[in-house]
Structures are given as C-alpha cells and as structure tokens.
Design an enzyme around this catalytic site. Structure first.
Site, mmCIF file in Angstrom:
data_model
loop_
_atom_site.group_PDB
_atom_site.id
_atom_site.type_symbol
_atom_site.label_atom_id
_atom_site.label_comp_id
_atom_site.label_asym_id
_atom_site.label_seq_id
_atom_site.Cartn_x
_atom_site.Cartn_y
_atom_site.Cartn_z
ATOM 1 N N LYS A 1 53.025 -3.768 172.024
ATOM 2 C CA LYS A 1 52.411 -3.962 172.159
ATOM 3 C C LYS A 1 51.788 -2.436 172.674
ATOM 4 O O LYS A 1 52.294 -2.901 174.419
ATOM 5 C CB LYS A 1 52.618 -4.901 173.319
ATOM 6 C CG LYS A 1 51.410 -5.294 174.266
ATOM 7 C CD LYS A 1 51.526 -6.479 175.169
ATOM 8 C CE LYS A 1 50.235 -7.135 176.169
ATOM 9 N NZ LYS A 1 50.918 -8.052 176.907
ATOM 10 N N ASP B 1 46.224 -4.543 181.339
ATOM 11 C CA ASP B 1 45.511 -6.055 181.252
ATOM 12 C C ASP B 1 45.076 -6.765 182.663
ATOM 13 O O ASP B 1 45.939 -7.117 183.303
ATOM 14 C CB ASP B 1 47.057 -7.088 181.032
ATOM 15 C CG ASP B 1 46.776 -8.523 180.559
ATOM 16 O OD1 ASP B 1 45.311 -8.457 180.460
ATOM 17 O OD2 ASP B 1 47.376 -8.618 180.100
ATOM 18 N N LYS C 1 43.433 -12.452 185.986
ATOM 19 C CA LYS C 1 44.376 -12.182 186.670
ATOM 20 C C LYS C 1 43.790 -12.513 187.736
ATOM 21 O O LYS C 1 43.280 -12.488 188.945
ATOM 22 C CB LYS C 1 45.507 -11.169 186.518
ATOM 23 C CG LYS C 1 45.544 -11.353 184.878
ATOM 24 C CD LYS C 1 46.896 -10.369 184.839
ATOM 25 C CE LYS C 1 47.447 -10.210 183.774
ATOM 26 N NZ LYS C 1 48.383 -11.229 182.974
ATOM 27 N N ASP D 1 51.140 -2.577 180.640
ATOM 28 C CA ASP D 1 51.440 -3.427 179.705
ATOM 29 C C ASP D 1 51.517 -2.879 178.290
ATOM 30 O O ASP D 1 51.099 -3.071 177.853
ATOM 31 C CB ASP D 1 50.201 -4.415 179.890
ATOM 32 C CG ASP D 1 50.603 -5.532 179.190
ATOM 33 O OD1 ASP D 1 51.705 -6.207 179.253
ATOM 34 O OD2 ASP D 1 49.399 -6.194 179.297
ATOM 35 N N ASP E 1 43.775 -13.549 178.293
ATOM 36 C CA ASP E 1 45.986 -13.113 179.022
ATOM 37 C C ASP E 1 46.560 -13.368 178.126
ATOM 38 O O ASP E 1 47.128 -13.125 178.724
ATOM 39 C CB ASP E 1 45.361 -14.364 180.325
ATOM 40 C CG ASP E 1 46.065 -12.989 181.394
ATOM 41 O OD1 ASP E 1 46.339 -11.511 181.160
ATOM 42 O OD2 ASP E 1 46.669 -13.208 182.472
ATOM 43 N N GLU F 1 46.750 -12.178 175.228
ATOM 44 C CA GLU F 1 46.297 -11.357 174.536
ATOM 45 C C GLU F 1 47.190 -10.045 173.674
ATOM 46 O O GLU F 1 47.024 -10.091 172.531
ATOM 47 C CB GLU F 1 45.547 -10.554 175.558
ATOM 48 C CG GLU F 1 46.227 -9.010 175.960
ATOM 49 C CD GLU F 1 47.433 -8.963 177.236
ATOM 50 O OE1 GLU F 1 47.252 -10.635 177.249
ATOM 51 O OE2 GLU F 1 48.048 -7.870 177.406
ATOM 52 N N ARG G 1 50.197 -11.247 172.346
ATOM 53 C CA ARG G 1 49.924 -12.052 170.910
ATOM 54 C C ARG G 1 48.838 -11.416 169.636
ATOM 55 O O ARG G 1 49.196 -11.548 168.657
ATOM 56 C CB ARG G 1 50.469 -13.211 170.554
ATOM 57 C CG ARG G 1 49.565 -13.753 171.676
ATOM 58 C CD ARG G 1 49.669 -15.350 171.737
ATOM 59 N NE ARG G 1 50.906 -15.415 173.522
ATOM 60 C CZ ARG G 1 50.949 -15.942 174.231
ATOM 61 N NH1 ARG G 1 50.744 -17.381 173.597
ATOM 62 N NH2 ARG G 1 51.554 -15.742 175.203
#
Ligand code: BES
Ligand code: MN
Ligand code: ZN
Length: 498
Positions: free
Chosen positions: A261, A266, A273, A284, A343, A345, A347
């Site tokens: 990933k 993010d 967030k 991230d 959020d 995201e 996956r």
C-alpha cells in the site's frame, strides 16, 4: 557511519566495549583490560549495580594502564541465550551510548564467552548490523542543529578473531542499505514523496538490475483499475502503479509476490480525518516502502529467486474531483465496491494491485503489507503487526521470518461472518464493515476477496509498526522499515535455491 572489522590486537585505543555475561563473567577481552588496568573493571562492577544482565551498560573513563579513553562493559545476559536479535540490540545500544557520550569511535570486542552458541563471525556481524541500523538519522532538513546535538561516532569497529569471516557475514551492510532506503522513503514528507516521485525512487532499483515498470493513469484505466483510480481521482498528483521484478531464480520458478500500500498521503478524502495527528499520514506508504526495500535487498545480495513487487501509489485527497461516499467503483477483477467511507482507501488500492499481480505474474504465494487500519493499533499496539492468512503453513513461514528478524507478527482470525459484514446492498461489497468492531479483520476479508483460488496469501497490517515514537535496540525513533528484512528472510528461508 563507517563499519569495519579488525583483528582484536588493536584494542588499546579510543572508546572500547567488552562483553560481560550474567553473574559478572568477564569475556576474555574484558579480563585482559581488567589486568591492564590493575582490576579497575572488577572494582567498577563491584561498586555498581552492573551484573552483566542483558542490556546493562557500565562505562569507565580514562582508566590507568591502558590507552583506551573509555571502556564500556556491556551485559549480554545468560551466555547461552545470546542470539542474533539480542546481538543486534547490543550493537544498537552501544552505538547510542557512544553517541550520547560524544565518542568519535566505537570498537566492540567480540570474543568467545563460554556458553555462547552463536558463531563468532555471526555474532560480530549482528552487533555491527545492530549498530549500523541504530545509526540511522533523517536530518536532511535540520539546517540549524548544534554540533553537539549531532551524533559523533564516525566509525564502528568490530574487533574479532577472523575478522574477514565476520566481514563476509556482514555482507557490506546490504541489509542496512535497504532498510535505510525504505526509512528515507517513509520519513520524507508528502510534498517530496508523492506517487510520481516515489515511482522514480523505485526506478533507481534498475541500478541493481531490478526490472521496473510504471503504470500511469492511462494504463491503469485501460486495465480497468477503477478502485485505485477512484482513490487517486481527487488528487492533483497522478496515481501510479509500479511493478518491480527481480529474476535471480530458475526460469521456470513462479515468482513470490509482494504487494504494498503506497498512500503517499491519506487525508481520508471526503470522509476527512480530524486535523490532530493527520501529519502522521505521510507514513501511509509504509507498506510500499517495505516492498521497495525488500526488492532492494534481494537484488543487492543477488538472491537466487524470482520475486515480483507491486506497489499502488496514490494520494487520498478531498477536492471537487474526489470520490464521494456512496460511489460505486469497478475493480480490475470485475467485482464492484460501494465506497461507504473514502478513508478506507488502502484496501481499494491493494485490491487492484493484488489482482494485477496475480493475473500478470501467477505468483506461487503473496504477501501484502499495508498501514491499513487504526483498529490494529487498538488490538496490538506498536509491538507487533497483524498477520492474516488463508493458509496455516504459509502463515507459520511468514511469522517465523518476522520473528527471526524482530519484525514480530501476531496471527489474527478470518472468517465467514466477518466476510458477510462487507456485503453491500447495491454492489458486490462495501469498503467498510457495518459496525465499529473488528475493523482490521473486515479490512483483511476485503483483500481476501481479491486473492485468486488457493494461492497462499498473507496480509500484514503494519499501521502500528511502520513508525516508532521511541528509540530502541537497532531502531531509532522514526520510520522502522518494518517488513524489509522480514520479506528478505521469508525468501531466504523458503524460496531461494541454495
Ligand atoms: N491509513 C489509515 C490507517 C491508519 C490509521 C494507519 C492510523 C496508521 C495510523 C487507513 O487508511 C484508514 O484511514 N483506516 C480507517 C478505516 C475506517 C474508515 C474503516 C481507520 O482505521 O480508521
Ligand atoms: Mn484512510
Ligand atoms: Zn490509509
């Protein structure tokens, strides 16, 4: 910091460290120094709490009878329990101690302590690696740091009989190079490392004979990667997918597949967030850094294996073009996803990356790494990463590799009921579970829907371990590069031709 291996005759200068086992058992070099100093070491031990317990340190300044400026006793604990990881931690602790004391050099005497099972060369190499790993510092943006606040040790010398064998075991510090490469990527802020610039860092691996292919938005659109593209569509930075291949194995060997990933920042997207701590979300992309670092290491040491690493690189931003909660996207697999929460995201990025990897490269097994859920931090804190797998034997291999290098994993469950929780009313699935519970597991179930057939697959949720807020052992505060050595070890122990 330079690392060198020398024959033990040169112990008589600078800042020297010697080992002491639990119960005040001096190593041969400690005994020699004790004699030269007319018993100063033993007196210092008796005048202190130092007993040789693992991790204890005791320093003597300018003792008479030797030209050494400083002698540090390091406790190794029970000699028979001294293993590779505690040797690394010892190297790390000694290096930090020497820097803290403003020393310009550190010479660690590694000699035969009765009961130690680790071979001398391996022990020396581990201490060197631990010291080297601990010396990492990301200070390129600190223009005004005072000299006395900077680390001082310029050379770490390991004094060991048969220095050349130890040197070979250290292998030029290739493991540290790869870890540093990954730590740099994670430490860089998101205005420096974004999808295109991170892809360019991947491209640097061509110097190590890694084949690197970069897919931009046009190519991903052609391939039908609606999931990763949806995540990136709100950003001014173009999304990228990078495929890194190292083919050091037999022609007919199916590759091992690594997926990372790489969310370079993010914000949460439209499901934004809170402001507090959002800066942490530059990390991230830690999963992708682990994959990139592992490819770096495997290629640098010319591993006899075929490996393919695929990283999905995006920036998750809110904007007029951003994906909305409720949008339905079609993944490359053809499966559709209702994006309940923008959020969740990671996956979505992994879904297309993992599918592409399988379709294109038919890997024999898969490991994905992702800073996927805050929930895994609730479960495991910052000590271990979550391990999810569809195959017990494979899970054991991955966990064993992690244990061997100190990237510790804790196996988490998967199950049908969790899977059902991500069914959507209007699409094949939704990207979050229905309640607040088991957030890491429903995330893993989501990824599992993109694993084809019975391919052994492991998912490592590294949200709690990609970064650390405290110095320790061979890892200074900051980016850990968790996963780099784990993946390398997994390959070395299970997939490499000997
Ligand atoms: N990148 C985060 C997970 C994360 C959180 C990593 C904290 C490191 C520290 C991930 O993309 C995310 O936002 N996950 C959400 C999922 C939720 C919306 C279902 C989370 O964990 O809150
Ligand atoms: Mn997120
Ligand atoms: Zn994320």
């Amino acid at each position: 910091m330079k690392v060198s291996f020398v024959e033990p005759s040169r112990l008589n200068a600078g800042n020297v460290a010697v080992m002491v086992a639990d119960g005040r058992v001096l190593s041969p070099s400690a005994q020699t120094l004790d004699k030269q100093t007319k018993g100063a070491l033993k007196r210092a031990i008796n005048a202190s709490r130092f007993t040789g317990k693992k991790g204890q340190l005791l320093s003597l300044m300018a003792p008479a009878g030797t030209k050494a400026d400083r002698i540090t006793l390091v406790g190794i604990g029970k000699a028979s329990a001294l293993d590779a990881l505690s040797a690394e931690a010892m190297g790390g602790a000694l290096l930090a101690d020497a820097n803290g004391a403003g020393q310009k050099t550190l010479t660690v005497a590694i000699d035969t302590v009765p009961g130690v099972k680790l071979e001398l060369a391996a022990l020396a190499a581990c201490v060197a690696l631990g010291g080297k790993l601990r010396s990492y510092r990301f200070d390129k943006y600190r223009t005004k740091e005072k000299r006395e606040a900077k680390p001082t040790v310029a050379t770490l010398s390991i004094a060991v009989k048969g220095a050349s064998a130890a040197q070979r075991a250290y292998n030029g510090g290739k493991a540290a190079d790869a870890v540093f490469f990954a730590r740099d990527l994670v430490s860089e802020p998101a205005n420096v490392i974004y999808p295109v610039s991170l892809a360019a860092k991947c491209k640097e691996l061509t110097a190590l004979d890694v084949k690197v292919e970069i897919l931009g938005v046009a190519a991903m659109t052609k391939l039908g990667m609606g999931a990763i593209l949806g995540v990136g569509q709100g950003s001014a930075r173009e999304s990228q997918m990078v495929i890194m291949s190292w083919n050091g194995g037999p022609k007919d060997q199916k590759p091992v597949g690594f997926i990372g990933k790489g969310v370079c920042f993010d914000t949460g997207g439209i499901s934004i967030k809170p402001a507090g701590g959002m800066e942490d979300m530059k990390w991230d992309m830690g999963g992708s850094a682990a994959v990139i670092g592992a490819m770096h290491l495997l290629a640098a040491r010319k591993a006899k294996v075929n490996v393919v690493g695929v990283v999905g690189l995006v920036e998750n931003m809110p904007s007029g073009t951003a994906q909305r909660p409720g949008d339905v996207v079609t993944t490359m697999s053809g499966q559709t996803v209702e994006v309940i929460n923008t959020d969740a995201e990671g996956r979505l990025v992994l879904a297309d990356a993992i599918w592409y990897c399988q379709k294109k490269y038919n890997p024999q097994c898969l490991v994905d790494l992702a800073t996927l859920t805050g929930a895994i931090i609730i479960s495991l804190g910052h000590e271990q990463a979550g391990l999810f797998a569809n195959d017990d034997a494979f899970a054991d291999k991955v966990a064993a590799a992690g244990k061997a290098v100190g990237d510790n994993l804790w196996r988490m469950p998967l199950g049908e009921a969790y899977d059902r929780d991500i069914n959507s009313d209007i699409a094949d699935m939704k990207n979050v579970g229905s309640g607040r519970g088991a957030g890491s597991i429903t995330a893993a179930q989501f990824i599992k829907r993109f694993v084809i057939g019975n391919t052994p697959w492991a998912h490592l949720d590294i949200a709690g371990t990609a970064w650390t807020n405290k110095d320790g052992g061979s890892t200074p505060k900051g980016a850990t590069a968790f996963g780099v050595r784990l993946l390398d070890r997994l390959v070395a122990d299970n997939y490499e031709a000997k």
